[in-house]
Structures are given as C-alpha cells and as structure tokens.
Design a protein around this motif. Structure first.
Motif, PDB file in Angstrom:
ATOM      1  N   SER A  48      -8.925  38.547  72.100  1.00 27.67           N
ATOM      2  CA  SER A  48      -9.425  37.336  71.627  1.00 27.67           C
ATOM      3  C   SER A  48      -8.733  36.961  70.172  1.00 27.67           C
ATOM      4  O   SER A  48      -8.452  35.875  69.843  1.00 27.67           O
ATOM      5  CB  SER A  48     -10.659  37.041  71.520  1.00 27.67           C
ATOM      6  OG  SER A  48     -11.351  38.255  71.049  1.00 27.67           O
ATOM      7  N   CYS A  49      -8.618  38.348  69.317  1.00 30.55           N
ATOM      8  CA  CYS A  49      -8.029  38.155  67.965  1.00 30.55           C
ATOM      9  C   CYS A  49      -6.588  37.613  68.258  1.00 30.55           C
ATOM     10  O   CYS A  49      -6.100  36.885  67.442  1.00 30.55           O
ATOM     11  CB  CYS A  49      -8.148  39.425  67.290  1.00 30.55           C
ATOM     12  SG  CYS A  49      -9.630  39.764  66.822  1.00 30.55           S
ATOM     13  N   TRP A 102      -6.488  34.062  69.117  1.00 34.17           N
ATOM     14  CA  TRP A 102      -6.828  33.053  67.962  1.00 34.17           C
ATOM     15  C   TRP A 102      -5.889  33.149  66.877  1.00 34.17           C
ATOM     16  O   TRP A 102      -5.796  31.894  66.167  1.00 34.17           O
ATOM     17  CB  TRP A 102      -8.291  33.539  67.258  1.00 34.17           C
ATOM     18  CG  TRP A 102      -8.831  32.891  66.278  1.00 34.17           C
ATOM     19  CD1 TRP A 102      -9.189  33.243  65.227  1.00 34.17           C
ATOM     20  CD2 TRP A 102      -9.079  31.460  66.276  1.00 34.17           C
ATOM     21  NE1 TRP A 102      -9.598  32.081  64.276  1.00 34.17           N
ATOM     22  CE2 TRP A 102      -9.559  31.032  64.835  1.00 34.17           C
ATOM     23  CE3 TRP A 102      -8.785  30.349  67.137  1.00 34.17           C
ATOM     24  CZ2 TRP A 102      -9.847  29.811  64.641  1.00 34.17           C
ATOM     25  CZ3 TRP A 102      -9.130  29.030  66.615  1.00 34.17           C
ATOM     26  CH2 TRP A 102      -9.753  28.733  65.492  1.00 34.17           C
ATOM     27  N   LYS A 103      -5.205  34.069  66.566  1.00 31.50           N
ATOM     28  CA  LYS A 103      -4.122  34.329  65.689  1.00 31.50           C
ATOM     29  C   LYS A 103      -2.856  33.408  65.795  1.00 31.50           C
ATOM     30  O   LYS A 103      -2.445  32.739  64.933  1.00 31.50           O
ATOM     31  CB  LYS A 103      -3.802  35.819  65.588  1.00 31.50           C
ATOM     32  CG  LYS A 103      -2.602  35.993  64.357  1.00 31.50           C
ATOM     33  CD  LYS A 103      -2.147  37.739  64.161  1.00 31.50           C
ATOM     34  CE  LYS A 103      -1.210  37.656  63.205  1.00 31.50           C
ATOM     35  NZ  LYS A 103      -0.845  39.160  62.916  1.00 31.50           N
ATOM     36  N   PRO A 139      -6.314  34.196  60.644  1.00 30.05           N
ATOM     37  CA  PRO A 139      -7.784  34.393  60.822  1.00 30.05           C
ATOM     38  C   PRO A 139      -8.387  34.915  59.630  1.00 30.05           C
ATOM     39  O   PRO A 139      -7.911  35.712  58.755  1.00 30.05           O
ATOM     40  CB  PRO A 139      -7.893  35.409  62.046  1.00 30.05           C
ATOM     41  CG  PRO A 139      -6.584  35.296  62.713  1.00 30.05           C
ATOM     42  CD  PRO A 139      -5.397  35.000  61.544  1.00 30.05           C
ATOM     43  N   SER A 152     -15.518  38.093  60.960  1.00 27.45           N
ATOM     44  CA  SER A 152     -15.920  37.334  62.066  1.00 27.45           C
ATOM     45  C   SER A 152     -16.816  36.407  61.846  1.00 27.45           C
ATOM     46  O   SER A 152     -16.925  35.110  61.881  1.00 27.45           O
ATOM     47  CB  SER A 152     -16.275  38.005  63.430  1.00 27.45           C
ATOM     48  OG  SER A 152     -17.244  38.875  63.422  1.00 27.45           O
ATOM     49  N   GLU A 177     -15.463  33.492  59.669  1.00 27.98           N
ATOM     50  CA  GLU A 177     -14.757  32.528  60.643  1.00 27.98           C
ATOM     51  C   GLU A 177     -15.696  31.569  61.094  1.00 27.98           C
ATOM     52  O   GLU A 177     -15.720  30.568  61.335  1.00 27.98           O
ATOM     53  CB  GLU A 177     -13.938  33.354  61.667  1.00 27.98           C
ATOM     54  CG  GLU A 177     -13.049  32.520  62.341  1.00 27.98           C
ATOM     55  CD  GLU A 177     -11.488  32.271  61.536  1.00 27.98           C
ATOM     56  OE1 GLU A 177     -11.467  31.040  61.615  1.00 27.98           O
ATOM     57  OE2 GLU A 177     -11.037  33.080  61.035  1.00 27.98           O
ATOM     58  N   PHE A 237     -10.761  26.040  67.722  1.00 26.74           N
ATOM     59  CA  PHE A 237     -11.857  26.780  67.673  1.00 26.74           C
ATOM     60  C   PHE A 237     -12.821  26.938  69.275  1.00 26.74           C
ATOM     61  O   PHE A 237     -12.888  27.894  69.759  1.00 26.74           O
ATOM     62  CB  PHE A 237     -12.725  26.898  66.599  1.00 26.74           C
ATOM     63  CG  PHE A 237     -13.773  27.858  66.278  1.00 26.74           C
ATOM     64  CD1 PHE A 237     -13.412  29.030  65.593  1.00 26.74           C
ATOM     65  CD2 PHE A 237     -15.150  27.681  66.951  1.00 26.74           C
ATOM     66  CE1 PHE A 237     -14.590  30.046  65.694  1.00 26.74           C
ATOM     67  CE2 PHE A 237     -16.107  28.560  66.964  1.00 26.74           C
ATOM     68  CZ  PHE A 237     -15.474  29.835  66.169  1.00 26.74           C
ATOM     69  N   ASN A 266     -10.528  27.743  72.119  1.00 22.36           N
ATOM     70  CA  ASN A 266     -10.405  29.205  72.093  1.00 22.36           C
ATOM     71  C   ASN A 266     -11.599  29.838  72.628  1.00 22.36           C
ATOM     72  O   ASN A 266     -11.324  30.825  73.498  1.00 22.36           O
ATOM     73  CB  ASN A 266     -10.186  29.671  70.347  1.00 22.36           C
ATOM     74  CG  ASN A 266      -9.684  31.137  70.542  1.00 22.36           C
ATOM     75  OD1 ASN A 266      -8.786  31.453  70.746  1.00 22.36           O
ATOM     76  ND2 ASN A 266     -10.528  31.947  70.259  1.00 22.36           N
ATOM     77  N   ALA A 289      -2.706  30.791  74.134  1.00 26.10           N
ATOM     78  CA  ALA A 289      -2.667  30.111  73.112  1.00 26.10           C
ATOM     79  C   ALA A 289      -1.898  28.950  72.955  1.00 26.10           C
ATOM     80  O   ALA A 289      -2.104  27.759  72.747  1.00 26.10           O
ATOM     81  CB  ALA A 289      -1.985  31.109  72.077  1.00 26.10           C
TER      82      ALA A 289
END
Length: 130
Positions: free
Chosen positions: A38-39, A42-43, A53, A57, A60, A82, A85, A109
């Motif tokens: 997930s990182c 998101w990146k 990011p 967390s 964020e 967001f 995601n 993504a």
C-alpha cells in the motif's frame, strides 16, 4: 481482517498476518498505511501531485482529514486520490484473500489516477497531468 481475530478466539486456524505482505499482524493501520504494497501504491499516486508520503501514517491521515475540509482544487484532488487509494488497497486485499491474486502497485496507481481524473473538473485534471 477484524473477523479473523474473532475466529482465532474460536480456535479457527486463521493467520493474524497481513495477507498482502505476510510480514506484520493485520490491522487497518498496517493495511492502509504501513504495508509495503500500500505504501508503494500511495507513493506512486502522490507522485502525480509532485508529493511524497508523509513519514508517519498518523500525520498522513490527519493531513487527509484537514484537506477534506478545504475547497482548494489541489486539496480536492488529494482527497479523491486518498479515498480511491484506500478503496483499491481494500479490493487488492480481498483479491489476495479470495483469489490469491494481487495486481502490481504501478497498475493500481495508474487506475486510481485514471478514475480520479475522470471525475475531476478540467482545472483539477490539469493538476494531475501537469
């Protein structure tokens, strides 16, 4: 995710580990913010806004809540990204659990950015593709 902890109490043999990375105990915080998968998604999503990011967390999430109250175009786009995601990571988690299938982060993504750009105004879309 939360049902498995209940099932473990009943001695149903369910692993408490994240189904995506299999490295950490599954929690919503881990799944949406700390899991490597997930990182990575998101990146890549944030790169369309020329952002990285936030390191923590909690920061964020607080940032997303703050931006959700804003009327600025860039903030609206951020909140849509967001939300998409989180939704897509949940879909990927379910895909891994029920079909043992996981799409690559770069594909997810791209899909997120595409869906958000379809819902954006022309001005907001420009923020994503500039």
């Amino acid at each position: 995710m939360w049902k498995s902890s209940r099932l473990n109490v009943w001695n149903a043999n369910i692993s408490p580990m994240c189904k995506i990375c299999n490295q950490q105990i599954k929690t919503s915080k881990h799944l949406f913010f700390n899991c490597g998968y997930s990182c990575d998604v998101w990146k890549q999503v944030l790169s369309h806004l020329q952002r990285h990011p936030l390191a923590d967390s909690n920061l964020e999430l607080e940032f997303a809540i703050k931006k959700a109250r804003s009327t600025k175009s860039i903030d609206k786009v951020y909140v849509m990204l967001f939300t998409e995601n989180v939704y897509d990571v949940w879909l990927q988690r379910n895909s891994k659990v029920f079909r043992n299938s996981l799409s690559p982060p770069n594909l997810i993504a791209k899909e997120i950015v595409f869906r958000v750009s379809c819902r954006c105004s022309e001005l907001e879309r420009h923020l994503l593709i500039s």
